[in-house]
Write an enzyme that holds these catalytic residues in place. Sequence first.
Site, PDB file in Angstrom:
ATOM      1  N   SER A 238       8.297  -1.924   0.963  1.00 40.92           N
ATOM      2  CA  SER A 238       6.874  -1.685   1.190  1.00 40.92           C
ATOM      3  C   SER A 238       6.151  -3.028   1.236  1.00 40.92           C
ATOM      4  CB  SER A 238       6.297  -0.818   0.073  1.00 40.92           C
ATOM      5  OG  SER A 238       6.234  -1.580  -1.114  1.00 40.92           O
ATOM      6  N   LYS A 239       4.854  -2.931   1.474  1.00 40.47           N
ATOM      7  CA  LYS A 239       4.031  -4.127   1.651  1.00 40.47           C
ATOM      8  C   LYS A 239       4.196  -5.154   0.544  1.00 40.47           C
ATOM      9  CE  LYS A 239      -0.030  -3.175   4.418  1.00 40.47           C
ATOM     10  NZ  LYS A 239      -1.312  -2.496   4.328  1.00 40.47           N
TER      11      LYS A 239
END
Length: 467
Positions: A238-239
């Site tokens: 994820s980010k």
Amino acid sequence: MSIITRFAPSPTGYLHVGGARTALFSWLHARKHGGKFILRIEDTDLERSTQESVDAILQGMNWLGLEYDAGPFYQTHHFERYRAIIQQLLDQGDAYRCYCSKEELEELRTTQMANKEKPRYDGRCREHAVVREGVQPVIRFKNPLDGEVVINDLVKGQIVVANKELDDLIIARGDGSPTYNLTVVVDDMDMQVTHVIRGDDHVNNTPRQINILRALGAKLPEYAHVPMILGSDGARLSKRHGAVSVMQYRDDGYLPEALLNYLVRLGWSHGDQELFSLDEMVALFELEKVNVSASTFNTEKLLWLNHQYMMNSEPEHVARHLSWHIGNLGIDPASGPDLVGVVKAQRERCKTLVEMAAASRFFYQEFDDYDEKAVAKNFKAGTEQVLGELHEQFAAVVDWEAEILHEVVLKTAEHLQLNLGKVAQPLRIAISGTAVSPAIDVTLALLGREKTLQRLQRAIKYIKNLN
Ligand code: GLU
């Protein structure tokens, strides 16, 4: 049988690396077999889908060079068709209206949980629904009650799910809009998709989709569920692990083919080969060889690959991408040396195009300040004389070529009885502002006479002011 694959993103965000890898695998499988690759935008979730995301996905696909043979198709353009299929399922007795209220379903759920049962719809409207005035019923698919669904997943192997584990899925909401599993099934059927290649977060949907396809008398596609990508800490990528958007990698200075090469190796291998041209990927890729277990995203390796591609691709190709980054710095690439020469000079030392653009800025634009440390170490009292001598010699050069410029630097050092470094390093700082640049002769050749002479003068003045 001709092979048809599809990439079916929901436009609820940018194209992320996981999606790009799924797209790549689908693209490769189609290309390898001379088949067709379709792009389908799954935009039926009107609240979460945005045009901006659609554009971002198209831009990402385009930048990666994953050309589609058909599409982009938009599911929102197919509502009539979905309605017709829902009606067909109702007519043939494979679907029914369900009037159960939220409260009722909640109660059912609570009871099941209390009894330690798996929460699922118990089919109370299946045989005799109580029609309720004023209630817009949902429509549920009549899942078979017995038997099992067997999926011979090309990646995961055989998956068997008993039908009694599956409840009656909602295929149309109260407002008549179709749900995800219905739209996917209809489109996969209509588009004659032969291979559904997607993330394994969809594996639970597959037996349900197969049952609907069967009810529609459709030919079943093959399935390949690709394991997810993890961050370095083992959590789903994820980010917070860094860049996950494909376009971010463009902005960070990666070549699209380096990212593709990285993605193809993420969960697939061919011996211990690391570098694959697109043609090689197409020739060698096999869905059956995709790893069953999740893969971990390794930024260092991607960076290494990018550097390999920058060093080994046609310099003209790298130059076209560099041009975009130079433009991003607000620099007109026409205001300095040909980018191909710059690429050749810089590619050993720069791992990304962003680095290369930054390190090449001085070829095009006057720099603001000299690097302080470099100045302290190399601009001494008397250095202005060295630079003055160089200025004189360079002004007299007829053919501004690396070899000749190299001679000039050597001769100047000899003449001043200095070792080469004492001449070349102040010269480098004078023309580039820093103590690092490609070989001094190549740098001078690229920079050109005019800028070289100007910058020598600027440095001479600067040193005089220092002392
Ligand atoms: N639209 C789904 C998604 O973006 C993919 C559906 C599919 O590939 O079947 O997750």
